[in-house]
Design a protein around this motif. Structure first.
Motif, PDB file in Angstrom:
ATOM      1  N   PHE A  10       0.837  -1.203   0.000  1.00 23.82           N
ATOM      2  CA  PHE A  10       0.000   0.000   0.000  1.00 23.82           C
ATOM      3  C   PHE A  10       0.873   1.255   0.000  1.00 23.82           C
ATOM      4  CE2 PHE A  10      -2.336   3.333   2.313  1.00 23.82           C
ATOM      5  CZ  PHE A  10      -3.421   3.491   1.448  1.00 23.82           C
ATOM      6  N   ILE A  11       1.938   1.247   0.777  1.00 23.90           N
ATOM      7  CA  ILE A  11       2.849   2.399   0.811  1.00 23.90           C
ATOM      8  C   ILE A  11       3.490   2.600  -0.562  1.00 23.90           C
ATOM      9  CG2 ILE A  11       4.983   3.325   1.802  1.00 23.90           C
ATOM     10  CD1 ILE A  11       4.132   1.801   4.435  1.00 23.90           C
ATOM     11  N   ILE A  12       3.933   1.525  -1.183  1.00 21.26           N
ATOM     12  CA  ILE A  12       4.492   1.611  -2.538  1.00 21.26           C
ATOM     13  C   ILE A  12       3.446   2.204  -3.489  1.00 21.26           C
ATOM     14  CG2 ILE A  12       5.248   0.261  -4.552  1.00 21.26           C
ATOM     15  CD1 ILE A  12       7.462   0.467  -2.565  1.00 21.26           C
ATOM     16  N   GLU A  13       2.208   1.761  -3.368  1.00 23.86           N
ATOM     17  CA  GLU A  13       1.125   2.282  -4.208  1.00 23.86           C
ATOM     18  C   GLU A  13       0.967   3.791  -4.017  1.00 23.86           C
ATOM     19  OE1 GLU A  13      -3.690   1.982  -4.097  1.00 23.86           O
ATOM     20  OE2 GLU A  13      -2.604   0.089  -3.889  1.00 23.86           O
ATOM     21  N   LYS A  14       1.020   4.255  -2.781  1.00 25.93           N
ATOM     22  CA  LYS A  14       0.875   5.691  -2.510  1.00 25.93           C
ATOM     23  C   LYS A  14       2.073   6.477  -3.060  1.00 25.93           C
ATOM     24  CE  LYS A  14      -2.654   5.271  -1.823  1.00 25.93           C
ATOM     25  NZ  LYS A  14      -3.681   5.942  -2.603  1.00 25.93           N
ATOM     26  N   ILE A  15       3.264   5.915  -2.937  1.00 29.25           N
ATOM     27  CA  ILE A  15       4.451   6.571  -3.510  1.00 29.25           C
ATOM     28  C   ILE A  15       4.292   6.662  -5.026  1.00 29.25           C
ATOM     29  CG2 ILE A  15       6.931   6.342  -3.947  1.00 29.25           C
ATOM     30  CD1 ILE A  15       7.133   5.074  -1.106  1.00 29.25           C
ATOM     31  N   GLU A  16       3.832   5.586  -5.636  1.00 29.19           N
ATOM     32  CA  GLU A  16       3.640   5.590  -7.084  1.00 29.19           C
ATOM     33  C   GLU A  16       2.511   6.527  -7.500  1.00 29.19           C
ATOM     34  OE1 GLU A  16       3.447   1.394  -8.012  1.00 29.19           O
ATOM     35  OE2 GLU A  16       5.658   1.257  -7.996  1.00 29.19           O
ATOM     36  N   ASP A  17       1.508   6.694  -6.652  1.00 34.41           N
ATOM     37  CA  ASP A  17       0.481   7.704  -6.924  1.00 34.41           C
ATOM     38  C   ASP A  17       1.116   9.090  -6.998  1.00 34.41           C
ATOM     39  OD1 ASP A  17      -1.536   5.797  -6.958  1.00 34.41           O
ATOM     40  OD2 ASP A  17      -2.333   6.337  -4.967  1.00 34.41           O
ATOM     41  N   ILE A  18       1.969   9.409  -6.032  1.00 37.18           N
ATOM     42  CA  ILE A  18       2.632  10.715  -6.029  1.00 37.18           C
ATOM     43  C   ILE A  18       3.527  10.857  -7.255  1.00 37.18           C
ATOM     44  CG2 ILE A  18       4.294  12.189  -4.809  1.00 37.18           C
ATOM     45  CD1 ILE A  18       3.085  11.047  -2.164  1.00 37.18           C
ATOM     46  N   LEU A  32       2.603  21.272  -6.652  1.00 39.93           N
ATOM     47  CA  LEU A  32       2.227  21.761  -5.326  1.00 39.93           C
ATOM     48  C   LEU A  32       1.478  23.091  -5.372  1.00 39.93           C
ATOM     49  CD1 LEU A  32       5.427  20.766  -3.325  1.00 39.93           C
ATOM     50  CD2 LEU A  32       3.252  19.529  -3.530  1.00 39.93           C
ATOM     51  N   ASN A  33       1.522  23.775  -6.498  1.00 38.90           N
ATOM     52  CA  ASN A  33       0.768  25.024  -6.644  1.00 38.90           C
ATOM     53  C   ASN A  33      -0.620  24.806  -7.232  1.00 38.90           C
ATOM     54  OD1 ASN A  33       2.625  26.830  -5.504  1.00 38.90           O
ATOM     55  ND2 ASN A  33       3.819  26.856  -7.388  1.00 38.90           N
ATOM     56  N   ASP A  34      -0.902  23.588  -7.661  1.00 36.92           N
ATOM     57  CA  ASP A  34      -2.225  23.240  -8.150  1.00 36.92           C
ATOM     58  C   ASP A  34      -3.028  22.657  -6.982  1.00 36.92           C
ATOM     59  OD1 ASP A  34      -4.095  22.554 -10.517  1.00 36.92           O
ATOM     60  OD2 ASP A  34      -3.911  20.667  -9.393  1.00 36.92           O
ATOM     61  N   GLY A  37      -3.608  18.836  -7.207  1.00 42.14           N
ATOM     62  CA  GLY A  37      -2.335  18.126  -7.093  1.00 42.14           C
ATOM     63  C   GLY A  37      -1.792  18.181  -5.680  1.00 42.14           C
ATOM     64  N   TYR A  38      -1.879  19.361  -5.070  1.00 38.00           N
ATOM     65  CA  TYR A  38      -1.403  19.566  -3.705  1.00 38.00           C
ATOM     66  C   TYR A  38      -2.185  18.707  -2.719  1.00 38.00           C
ATOM     67  CZ  TYR A  38      -0.201  22.222   0.537  1.00 38.00           C
ATOM     68  OH  TYR A  38       0.225  22.601   1.782  1.00 38.00           O
ATOM     69  N   ASP A  39      -3.511  18.781  -2.829  1.00 35.45           N
ATOM     70  CA  ASP A  39      -4.355  18.011  -1.908  1.00 35.45           C
ATOM     71  C   ASP A  39      -4.131  16.509  -2.059  1.00 35.45           C
ATOM     72  OD1 ASP A  39      -5.428  20.341  -0.895  1.00 35.45           O
ATOM     73  OD2 ASP A  39      -7.356  20.143  -1.925  1.00 35.45           O
ATOM     74  N   ALA A  40      -4.040  16.040  -3.298  1.00 31.70           N
ATOM     75  CA  ALA A  40      -3.833  14.609  -3.535  1.00 31.70           C
ATOM     76  C   ALA A  40      -2.477  14.160  -2.990  1.00 31.70           C
ATOM     77  CB  ALA A  40      -3.935  14.315  -5.031  1.00 31.70           C
TER      78      ALA A  40
END
Length: 108
Positions: A10-18, A32-34, A37-40
Motif C-alpha cells: 500500500f505504501i508503494i502504491e501511494k508513492i507511485e500515486d505521487i 504543489l501550486n495546483d 495536485g497539492y491536496d492529492a
C-alpha cells in the motif's frame, strides 16, 4: 487486518500515486501550486505516514523512517494550512525514492 507485506504494498502504491501526480506537471512546484495536485499529494503522504506507523512493531521497523514520516503525517493532519511546500518538495524529490527502495529491499 492486512499483513505487513500488504501494508508495504500500500505504501508503494501511494508513492507511485505521487510519482504519477508529479508526471502530470512540468515541475514539483507546479504540482504543489495546483489545488488538486497539492491536496492529492498531501493525502497520499498522510496515508504513507499512517500506514508506516502501523508497522512500528515489525522486526524490520528499524529500517523504516517511521517517526519522521509519522511526524509529517501529524503536521499535515493538524496544521494543513501551515505545511511548508519546500519541505514537501524535498520529501517528494529525495525521501520518497529512498523509502521506496527500502521497502523493495525489505520485500526481497
Amino acid at each position: 487486518m492486512s499483513s505487513s507485506f500488504e501494508k508495504l504494498d500500500f505504501i508503494i502504491e501511494k508513492i507511485e500515486d505521487i510519482e504519477s501526480f508529479k508526471a502530470r506537471y512540468k515541475s514539483i512546484e507546479d504540482l504543489l501550486n495546483d489545488v488538486m495536485g497539492y491536496d492529492a499529494t498531501l493525502m497520499s503522504l498522510l496515508q504513507i505516514g499512517e500506514t508506516l506507523n502501523k508497522l512500528r512493531d515489525e522486526p524490520f521497523a528499524n529500517l523504516l523512517p517511521i517517526k519522521g514520516t509519522y511526524d509529517v503525517r501529524n503536521f499535515i493532519a493538524h496544521d494543513y494550512e501551515g505545511v511548508n511546500k519546500m519541505i514537501i518538495e524535498d520529501i517528494i524529490r529525495t525521501q520518497l525514492p529512498k523509502l521506496k527502495q527500502i521497502i523493495l529491499n525489505i520485500k526481497n
